[in-house]
Design an enzyme around this catalytic site. Structure first.
Site, PDB file in Angstrom:
ATOM      1  N   LYS A  51       0.824  -1.205   0.000  1.00  0.00           N
ATOM      2  CA  LYS A  51       0.000   0.000   0.000  1.00  0.00           C
ATOM      3  C   LYS A  51       0.859   1.256   0.000  1.00  0.00           C
ATOM      4  O   LYS A  51       0.524   2.259  -0.647  1.00  0.00           O
ATOM      5  CB  LYS A  51      -0.944  -0.018   1.199  1.00  0.00           C
ATOM      6  N   GLN A  95      -4.816  -1.591   9.796  1.00  0.00           N
ATOM      7  CA  GLN A  95      -4.584  -2.890   9.180  1.00  0.00           C
ATOM      8  C   GLN A  95      -5.223  -3.996  10.019  1.00  0.00           C
ATOM      9  O   GLN A  95      -4.937  -4.136  11.205  1.00  0.00           O
ATOM     10  CB  GLN A  95      -3.081  -3.142   9.029  1.00  0.00           C
ATOM     11  N   ASP A 118     -10.994   2.878   4.780  1.00  0.00           N
ATOM     12  CA  ASP A 118     -11.418   1.500   4.536  1.00  0.00           C
ATOM     13  C   ASP A 118     -12.932   1.355   4.431  1.00  0.00           C
ATOM     14  O   ASP A 118     -13.429   0.287   4.082  1.00  0.00           O
ATOM     15  CB  ASP A 118     -10.894   0.587   5.656  1.00  0.00           C
TER      16      ASP A 118
END
Length: 285
Positions: A51, A95, A118
């Protein structure tokens, strides 16, 4: 036809790169993503590095917040709150999964919805359900982007989603409903899964079980989106769909790897840019 997620992701990232350059020209600073990683899980570390490379390639800044395995919940929340209050950081990526002992739901709920890159905050998911503009979970958004890129019609289509996770199945079903598909959601307690799959014009599988959908479970001409990524004993990756048998009947199908996976990362970059644009008043929605 193989639905090439790498090609679609490259197109999305090119658009994000142009948008990030325009944003920087207007504001004097790049869109920036804060990445929070707890523990030393090798898969999570690899994904975070990927990422970061994506962000660098498209002109998005990234800030790392790394915590050891024994990080306390309060310490994690305090860091998220500092990021929320910092106008130089526009998106937050926590994460997942978090190490055992940490409450994922509580941590996600601490993220400011405006910075929820997200798309997993309860407010983001609620806006999705209500049909309001929001930051959409990256993997479901990537599935829709692939379908749109290849001109797969959604309106009126019979869509079957296998899987009901917060991360993929539930938001993907909502996105399909929002595009006027007729959606059936299947799960571990669904009776006669094969019968449901055979009805599908569009079959999206996100169940986390390698090759669980086989050729005898689908009809000719189906479009298949395989979200699964499973590591076999051989070390190779396999999807939730048995590509060899299903591809003989499918009109179009995503491969594993190279299908949905690249799209998840690309949509994270798009969400970060969109979050930055909205915070700066540069986005119409």
């Amino acid at each position: 036809m193989t639905l090439d997620g790498k090609a679609v992701a490259a197109k999305v990232l090119a658009e994000v790169k142009a948008g990030a350059a325009a944003y920087r020209e207007r504001t004097g600073a790049p869109p920036t993503l804060a990445v929070i990683l707890v523990g030393e899980d090798p898969a999570s570390q690899l994904y975070v590095r990927s990422k970061k490379r994506d962000a660098q390639d498209v002109g998005i800044g990234s800030r790392d917040f790394l915590f050891p395995q024994g990080c306390a919940q309060a310490e994690l929340h305090a860091t998220i709150q500092r990021i929320n209050a910092d106008p130089s950081m526009h998106g937050v990526l926590l994460q997942l999964p978090l190490p055992r002992g940490l409450d994922e739901d509580a941590a996600i709920a601490t993220i400011a919805p405006a910075k929820d890159a997200d798309g997993l905050h309860p407010v983001s998911l609620g806006n999705l359900l209500a049909g309001k503009p929001t930051l959409v979970p990256c993997t479901p958004a990537g599935c829709i982007e692939i379908l749109d890129h290849y001109g797969i019609p959604l309106e009126g289509a019979e869509a079957v989603v296998v899987g009901r996770s917060r991360l993929v199945g539930k938001p993907l079903a909502q996105l399909l409903i929002g595009r006027n598909a007729t959606v059936t959601t299947c799960h571990t307690r669904t009776r006669d899964l094969a019968a449901h799959c055979r009805r599908a014009d569009i079959l999206c599988v996100a169940a986390g079980r390698a090759r669980m959908v086989t050729g005898d479970m689908v009809r000719d001409g189906v479009v298949v989106i395989d979200v699964g990524t499973n590591r076999l004993d051989t070390g190779k990756l396999a999807g939730d769909v048995d590509f060899a048998s299903v591809s003989l009947k499918a009109r179009a199908i995503t491969p594993v790897p190279g299908g949905v996976g690249p799209m998840t990362r690309a949509m994270l970059m798009r969400n970060t840019l969109l979050a930055a644009q909205r915070q700066a008043g540069l986005s119409p929605s």
